[in-house]
Design a protein around this motif. Sequence first.
Motif, PDB file in Angstrom:
ATOM      1  N   ALA A  41       4.674  15.090  12.475  1.00 31.35           N
ATOM      2  CA  ALA A  41       3.725  14.151  13.120  1.00 31.35           C
ATOM      3  C   ALA A  41       2.439  14.209  12.248  1.00 31.35           C
ATOM      4  O   ALA A  41       2.268  15.261  11.525  1.00 31.35           O
ATOM      5  CB  ALA A  41       3.543  14.731  14.464  1.00 31.35           C
ATOM      6  N   SER A  46      -1.808  10.391  14.453  1.00 27.55           N
ATOM      7  CA  SER A  46      -1.197   9.205  15.125  1.00 27.55           C
ATOM      8  C   SER A  46       0.140   9.631  15.860  1.00 27.55           C
ATOM      9  O   SER A  46       0.467   8.745  16.795  1.00 27.55           O
ATOM     10  CB  SER A  46      -0.966   8.098  14.386  1.00 27.55           C
ATOM     11  OG  SER A  46      -0.069   8.039  13.468  1.00 27.55           O
ATOM     12  N   GLY A  47       0.491  10.483  15.706  1.00 31.56           N
ATOM     13  CA  GLY A  47       1.982  11.082  16.364  1.00 31.56           C
ATOM     14  C   GLY A  47       2.906  11.097  15.494  1.00 31.56           C
ATOM     15  O   GLY A  47       3.030  11.548  14.339  1.00 31.56           O
ATOM     16  N   GLU A  48       4.204  10.921  16.089  1.00 31.05           N
ATOM     17  CA  GLU A  48       5.542  11.144  15.272  1.00 31.05           C
ATOM     18  C   GLU A  48       5.361  10.260  14.017  1.00 31.05           C
ATOM     19  O   GLU A  48       5.155   8.891  14.267  1.00 31.05           O
ATOM     20  CB  GLU A  48       6.601  10.810  16.327  1.00 31.05           C
ATOM     21  CG  GLU A  48       8.052  10.848  15.347  1.00 31.05           C
ATOM     22  CD  GLU A  48       9.183  10.533  16.265  1.00 31.05           C
ATOM     23  OE1 GLU A  48      10.445  10.436  15.816  1.00 31.05           O
ATOM     24  OE2 GLU A  48       9.092   9.984  17.503  1.00 31.05           O
ATOM     25  N   LYS A 106       4.575   4.077   8.346  1.00 29.80           N
ATOM     26  CA  LYS A 106       3.833   2.883   9.038  1.00 29.80           C
ATOM     27  C   LYS A 106       3.902   1.550   8.314  1.00 29.80           C
ATOM     28  O   LYS A 106       3.074   0.839   8.411  1.00 29.80           O
ATOM     29  CB  LYS A 106       2.523   3.405   9.147  1.00 29.80           C
ATOM     30  CG  LYS A 106       2.085   4.795   9.975  1.00 29.80           C
ATOM     31  CD  LYS A 106       0.860   5.231   9.835  1.00 29.80           C
ATOM     32  CE  LYS A 106       0.548   6.650  10.456  1.00 29.80           C
ATOM     33  NZ  LYS A 106      -0.554   7.275  10.524  1.00 29.80           N
ATOM     34  N   MET A 124       6.306   2.776  13.970  1.00 25.99           N
ATOM     35  CA  MET A 124       6.823   2.871  15.324  1.00 25.99           C
ATOM     36  C   MET A 124       5.796   2.317  16.124  1.00 25.99           C
ATOM     37  O   MET A 124       4.617   2.036  15.925  1.00 25.99           O
ATOM     38  CB  MET A 124       6.740   4.430  15.345  1.00 25.99           C
ATOM     39  CG  MET A 124       7.724   5.082  14.319  1.00 25.99           C
ATOM     40  SD  MET A 124       7.761   6.919  14.490  1.00 25.99           S
ATOM     41  CE  MET A 124       8.812   6.975  15.636  1.00 25.99           C
ATOM     42  N   PRO A 125       6.120   2.006  17.352  1.00 22.40           N
ATOM     43  CA  PRO A 125       5.511   1.307  18.478  1.00 22.40           C
ATOM     44  C   PRO A 125       3.900   2.049  18.649  1.00 22.40           C
ATOM     45  O   PRO A 125       2.895   1.192  18.781  1.00 22.40           O
ATOM     46  CB  PRO A 125       6.249   1.436  19.565  1.00 22.40           C
ATOM     47  CG  PRO A 125       7.634   1.771  19.304  1.00 22.40           C
ATOM     48  CD  PRO A 125       7.562   2.333  18.029  1.00 22.40           C
ATOM     49  N   HIS A 126       3.719   3.107  18.404  1.00 21.03           N
ATOM     50  CA  HIS A 126       2.384   3.738  18.709  1.00 21.03           C
ATOM     51  C   HIS A 126       1.499   3.896  17.442  1.00 21.03           C
ATOM     52  O   HIS A 126       0.368   4.400  17.503  1.00 21.03           O
ATOM     53  CB  HIS A 126       2.877   5.445  19.137  1.00 21.03           C
ATOM     54  CG  HIS A 126       3.279   6.146  18.111  1.00 21.03           C
ATOM     55  ND1 HIS A 126       4.653   6.235  17.934  1.00 21.03           N
ATOM     56  CD2 HIS A 126       2.747   7.114  17.050  1.00 21.03           C
ATOM     57  CE1 HIS A 126       4.824   7.135  17.113  1.00 21.03           C
ATOM     58  NE2 HIS A 126       3.940   7.413  16.259  1.00 21.03           N
ATOM     59  N   GLN A 127       2.002   3.395  16.473  1.00 16.80           N
ATOM     60  CA  GLN A 127       1.120   3.323  15.240  1.00 16.80           C
ATOM     61  C   GLN A 127       0.431   2.113  14.769  1.00 16.80           C
ATOM     62  O   GLN A 127       0.978   0.983  15.094  1.00 16.80           O
ATOM     63  CB  GLN A 127       2.004   3.668  14.042  1.00 16.80           C
ATOM     64  CG  GLN A 127       2.879   5.235  14.002  1.00 16.80           C
ATOM     65  CD  GLN A 127       4.077   5.222  12.924  1.00 16.80           C
ATOM     66  OE1 GLN A 127       4.433   4.201  12.367  1.00 16.80           O
ATOM     67  NE2 GLN A 127       4.233   6.396  12.822  1.00 16.80           N
ATOM     68  N   ASP A 128      -0.595   2.460  14.170  1.00 18.60           N
ATOM     69  CA  ASP A 128      -1.329   1.332  13.567  1.00 18.60           C
ATOM     70  C   ASP A 128      -0.880   0.978  12.122  1.00 18.60           C
ATOM     71  O   ASP A 128      -0.992   1.757  11.373  1.00 18.60           O
ATOM     72  CB  ASP A 128      -2.868   1.484  13.807  1.00 18.60           C
ATOM     73  CG  ASP A 128      -3.836   0.400  12.939  1.00 18.60           C
ATOM     74  OD1 ASP A 128      -3.141  -0.765  12.906  1.00 18.60           O
ATOM     75  OD2 ASP A 128      -4.790   0.513  12.434  1.00 18.60           O
ATOM     76  N   ARG A 187     -12.064   4.205  12.327  1.00 19.38           N
ATOM     77  CA  ARG A 187     -11.342   3.116  12.944  1.00 19.38           C
ATOM     78  C   ARG A 187     -12.106   1.697  12.864  1.00 19.38           C
ATOM     79  O   ARG A 187     -11.706   0.757  13.425  1.00 19.38           O
ATOM     80  CB  ARG A 187     -11.020   3.465  14.197  1.00 19.38           C
ATOM     81  CG  ARG A 187     -10.139   4.723  14.332  1.00 19.38           C
ATOM     82  CD  ARG A 187      -8.612   4.538  14.217  1.00 19.38           C
ATOM     83  NE  ARG A 187      -8.324   3.762  15.194  1.00 19.38           N
ATOM     84  CZ  ARG A 187      -7.194   2.919  14.926  1.00 19.38           C
ATOM     85  NH1 ARG A 187      -6.170   3.073  13.632  1.00 19.38           N
ATOM     86  NH2 ARG A 187      -6.658   1.921  15.736  1.00 19.38           N
TER      87      ARG A 187
END
Length: 345
Positions: free
Chosen positions: A44, A47-49, A100, A106-110, A199
Amino acid sequence: MKIQLRQIILILVLGCVLEGAPLCAQWRADILPGYSQLTLPMGADYSGEVVATLVRRDRTAPAERALLYVHGYNDYFFQAALGDSIAAHGMDFYALDLRKYGRSIMPHQDPFEVKDLKEYYEELRAAMKEIRSEGAKEIYLMAHSTGGLITSLYLEDTKNSDSIRALILNSPFFDFNLTKAQEKVLLPLVTSVAGLFPRIIILPPLKKPHVYDQSLLKQYYGRWEYDTRWKKALGHPIRLGWLRAIRRGHKRVQKGLQLQMPILLMSSDKSLRSHGVWSEQCAQADLVLDVEDIQRYGQRLGERVEAHRIPHGLHDLFLSSDTTAYREAYRTLFSFIDSLSPSHP
């Protein structure tokens, strides 16, 4: 017989768990016919996993030489013609979709988010390890655009601990294609606040496909088809954090690196500012970067740089519309590879 089979399976599973053996790799069919993919878990980050994806052209038996391809910005591996050509040349072909990007989003990523280019080192290292474990004794690293920037820095920072035989650069991204005023005044000013506001969007998506995408896509003026969810024809919001990471990488390359392996540096023979308007010239030039920057800074990577300019080549030379340029890119690539016999380090 059933007992023996269960015992064998148990031994294999335990061996994978304890030793991290290649047998544990869960290769599965890729979106490209004749290719397979392997997910590389990266743990991780902020941004998470995170995962990366290694793609392999299917083969009946492993070869001693392998080539690993790394894509550019707003990109992913879809160039089956490139992989097929490498395989036909007697080498195993692999490609890496970075975290990324493409298959790895992945859905949670920019998409494409990065704060430091060293974030990509983990998957590069993992990919090399997997390729070695599958029998490759000699690995060539090939990279396009931003991938060329990332891999050059990786090889410098790791002192080529992966024993890469050679580096092949297809229009590497070594400088922004800006005016002198923008580079000397605006760029330093904007990136100076990136640490506080990573950001913030400094460049929104386009309202119509970029002329470069039009030069590639079959539905416009090009020869190719690809997933525009992954290689976005309208682009993706560029944020300050990404801009700062790239600029830091540029500054290092521009000062010069000390890469010891042979390097093939390739670019188009000219650049063109289209101003968003299509013309026939757009199909015969680099619409993204300044080829003079590519050639100038590419010569600073090490003492063994072989530089070539491909007449009428596009930014991605291996997607060129001009048939002569397309063939010349491959001729240059394989001539370079063939010049490096295993007996000459």
